[in-house]
Write a protein that holds these residues in place. Structure first.
Motif, short mmCIF file in Angstrom:
data_model
loop_
_atom_site.label_atom_id
_atom_site.label_comp_id
_atom_site.label_asym_id
_atom_site.label_seq_id
_atom_site.Cartn_x
_atom_site.Cartn_y
_atom_site.Cartn_z
N MET A 1 100.60 42.05 12.71
CA MET A 1 100.85 41.66 11.32
C MET A 1 101.94 40.58 11.53
SD MET A 1 102.77 43.32 7.88
CE MET A 1 101.25 44.13 7.24
N ASN A 2 101.75 39.47 10.84
CA ASN A 2 102.56 38.32 10.91
C ASN A 2 103.44 38.25 9.98
OD1 ASN A 2 103.91 35.76 11.02
ND2 ASN A 2 101.77 34.71 11.28
N ARG A 3 105.06 38.40 9.97
CA ARG A 3 105.94 38.75 8.91
C ARG A 3 106.04 37.37 8.20
NH1 ARG A 3 108.17 43.32 7.95
NH2 ARG A 3 109.97 42.30 7.14
N GLN A 4 105.58 36.20 8.63
CA GLN A 4 105.73 34.81 7.94
C GLN A 4 104.95 34.88 6.71
OE1 GLN A 4 104.84 32.17 10.87
NE2 GLN A 4 107.15 32.01 11.51
N ASN A 5 103.81 35.48 6.68
CA ASN A 5 102.91 35.63 5.54
C ASN A 5 103.26 36.76 4.53
OD1 ASN A 5 101.85 33.22 6.64
ND2 ASN A 5 100.19 34.29 7.56
N ALA A 6 104.01 37.52 4.88
CA ALA A 6 104.36 38.82 4.11
C ALA A 6 104.75 38.29 2.69
CB ALA A 6 105.25 39.78 4.68
N LEU A 7 104.39 38.99 1.69
CA LEU A 7 104.69 38.73 0.20
C LEU A 7 105.51 40.19 -0.14
CD1 LEU A 7 101.60 37.29 -1.17
CD2 LEU A 7 103.76 36.10 -0.84
N PRO A 8 106.40 39.97 -1.33
CA PRO A 8 106.93 41.37 -1.54
C PRO A 8 105.92 41.94 -2.48
CG PRO A 8 108.47 39.12 -2.08
CD PRO A 8 107.19 38.84 -1.39
N ILE A 9 106.16 43.38 -2.66
CA ILE A 9 105.25 44.01 -3.38
C ILE A 9 105.01 43.83 -4.87
CG2 ILE A 9 106.79 45.81 -3.55
CD1 ILE A 9 103.23 46.44 -2.56
N GLY A 10 106.48 43.41 -5.34
CA GLY A 10 106.39 42.97 -6.62
C GLY A 10 105.38 41.73 -6.88
N ASP A 11 105.61 40.71 -6.11
CA ASP A 11 104.51 39.41 -6.07
C ASP A 11 102.99 39.87 -6.01
OD1 ASP A 11 107.01 38.32 -6.45
OD2 ASP A 11 106.84 37.25 -4.71
N ILE A 12 102.94 40.92 -5.13
CA ILE A 12 101.60 41.15 -5.00
C ILE A 12 100.95 41.93 -6.32
CG2 ILE A 12 100.00 42.75 -3.86
CD1 ILE A 12 101.68 42.07 -1.34
N LEU A 13 101.81 42.86 -7.00
CA LEU A 13 101.24 43.43 -8.18
C LEU A 13 101.14 42.71 -9.42
CD1 LEU A 13 103.49 46.64 -7.81
CD2 LEU A 13 101.23 46.79 -7.87
N VAL A 14 102.06 41.68 -9.46
CA VAL A 14 101.89 40.78 -10.38
C VAL A 14 100.61 39.94 -10.28
CG1 VAL A 14 102.89 38.40 -11.30
CG2 VAL A 14 104.25 40.56 -11.21
N GLN A 15 100.27 39.44 -9.20
CA GLN A 15 99.04 38.75 -8.91
C GLN A 15 97.93 39.73 -9.21
OE1 GLN A 15 98.93 37.24 -4.90
NE2 GLN A 15 96.85 36.42 -4.99
N TYR A 16 97.80 40.81 -8.84
CA TYR A 16 96.78 41.69 -9.24
C TYR A 16 96.59 41.96 -10.47
CZ TYR A 16 94.11 45.97 -9.64
OH TYR A 16 93.33 46.93 -10.13
N LEU A 17 97.71 42.23 -11.24
CA LEU A 17 97.60 42.26 -12.78
C LEU A 17 97.17 41.19 -13.40
CD1 LEU A 17 101.01 44.32 -13.59
CD2 LEU A 17 98.59 44.96 -13.47
N ARG A 18 97.57 39.86 -12.99
CA ARG A 18 96.81 38.67 -13.52
C ARG A 18 95.28 38.46 -13.28
NH1 ARG A 18 102.02 35.12 -12.01
NH2 ARG A 18 103.17 35.65 -14.05
N GLU A 19 95.04 38.80 -12.12
CA GLU A 19 93.58 38.45 -11.70
C GLU A 19 92.79 39.71 -12.47
OE1 GLU A 19 93.73 38.53 -7.36
OE2 GLU A 19 94.76 36.56 -7.18
N SER A 20 93.19 41.02 -12.39
CA SER A 20 92.17 41.93 -13.14
C SER A 20 92.39 41.86 -14.68
CB SER A 20 92.86 43.17 -12.57
OG SER A 20 94.22 43.50 -12.96
N GLY A 21 92.99 40.94 -15.22
CA GLY A 21 93.31 40.88 -16.57
C GLY A 21 94.14 41.96 -17.20
N LEU A 22 94.94 42.62 -16.46
CA LEU A 22 95.66 43.71 -17.19
C LEU A 22 97.25 43.35 -17.35
CD1 LEU A 22 94.72 46.41 -14.56
CD2 LEU A 22 94.04 46.12 -16.86
N GLU A 23 97.45 42.07 -17.10
CA GLU A 23 98.95 41.72 -17.42
C GLU A 23 99.11 41.52 -19.01
OE1 GLU A 23 102.14 38.59 -15.68
OE2 GLU A 23 100.05 37.73 -16.30
N LYS A 24 98.18 40.86 -19.67
CA LYS A 24 98.62 40.91 -21.13
C LYS A 24 98.60 42.16 -21.69
CE LYS A 24 97.22 38.14 -25.27
NZ LYS A 24 96.16 37.40 -25.75
N PRO A 25 97.59 42.91 -21.85
CA PRO A 25 97.70 44.26 -22.26
C PRO A 25 98.81 45.09 -21.96
CG PRO A 25 95.46 43.81 -21.52
CD PRO A 25 96.38 42.90 -20.91
N LEU A 26 99.31 44.98 -20.67
CA LEU A 26 100.43 45.76 -20.28
C LEU A 26 101.82 45.09 -20.83
CD1 LEU A 26 101.51 47.84 -18.20
CD2 LEU A 26 101.94 46.09 -16.60
N MET A 27 101.78 43.89 -21.22
CA MET A 27 102.97 43.23 -21.69
C MET A 27 102.95 43.70 -23.39
SD MET A 27 105.17 41.60 -19.93
CE MET A 27 104.92 41.89 -18.35
#
Length: 97
Positions: free
Chosen positions: A1-27
């Motif tokens: 695993m290359n640590r240079q490309n690692a993203l914080p888990i919070g960023d990954i979750l936000v990206q997933y919520l946006r892409e899945s259309g769940l961010e707005k209903p959650l807010m």
């Protein structure tokens, strides 16, 4: 695993919520759930129902006096609720008696 490309888990979750259309209903749910915390226990106690539809926060109150008082503070309510959730999701407030 290359640590240079690692993203914080919070960023990954936000990206997933946006892409899945769940961010707005959650807010939207967070806005409704945080009403009492933002406005205080007395306002929460006198609120019969609250819901957010298409950017408009509908608040049904059991007190005409509170309705009149909150009517004057609608812009502040919008600002406070948006600050609480960290995004511009509330555009207007409608107070119902």
């Amino acid at each position: 695993m290359n640590r240079q490309n690692a993203l914080p888990i919070g960023d990954i979750l936000v990206q997933y919520l946006r892409e899945s259309g769940l961010e707005k209903p959650l807010m939207e749910r967070e806005v409704v759930a945080s009403w009492g915390e933002v406005m205080g226990p007395l306002v929460a106690q006198l609120t019969r129902k609250i819901e957010l539809k298409d950017g408009t926060l509908f608040i049904r109150l059991s007190s005409a006096a509170l309705k009149a008082q909150l009517f004057e503070c609608r812009r502040d309510i919008v600002r406070k609720m948006n600050e609480k959730v960290g995004c511009e999701i509330v555009n207007d407030v409608r107070l119902l008696g």
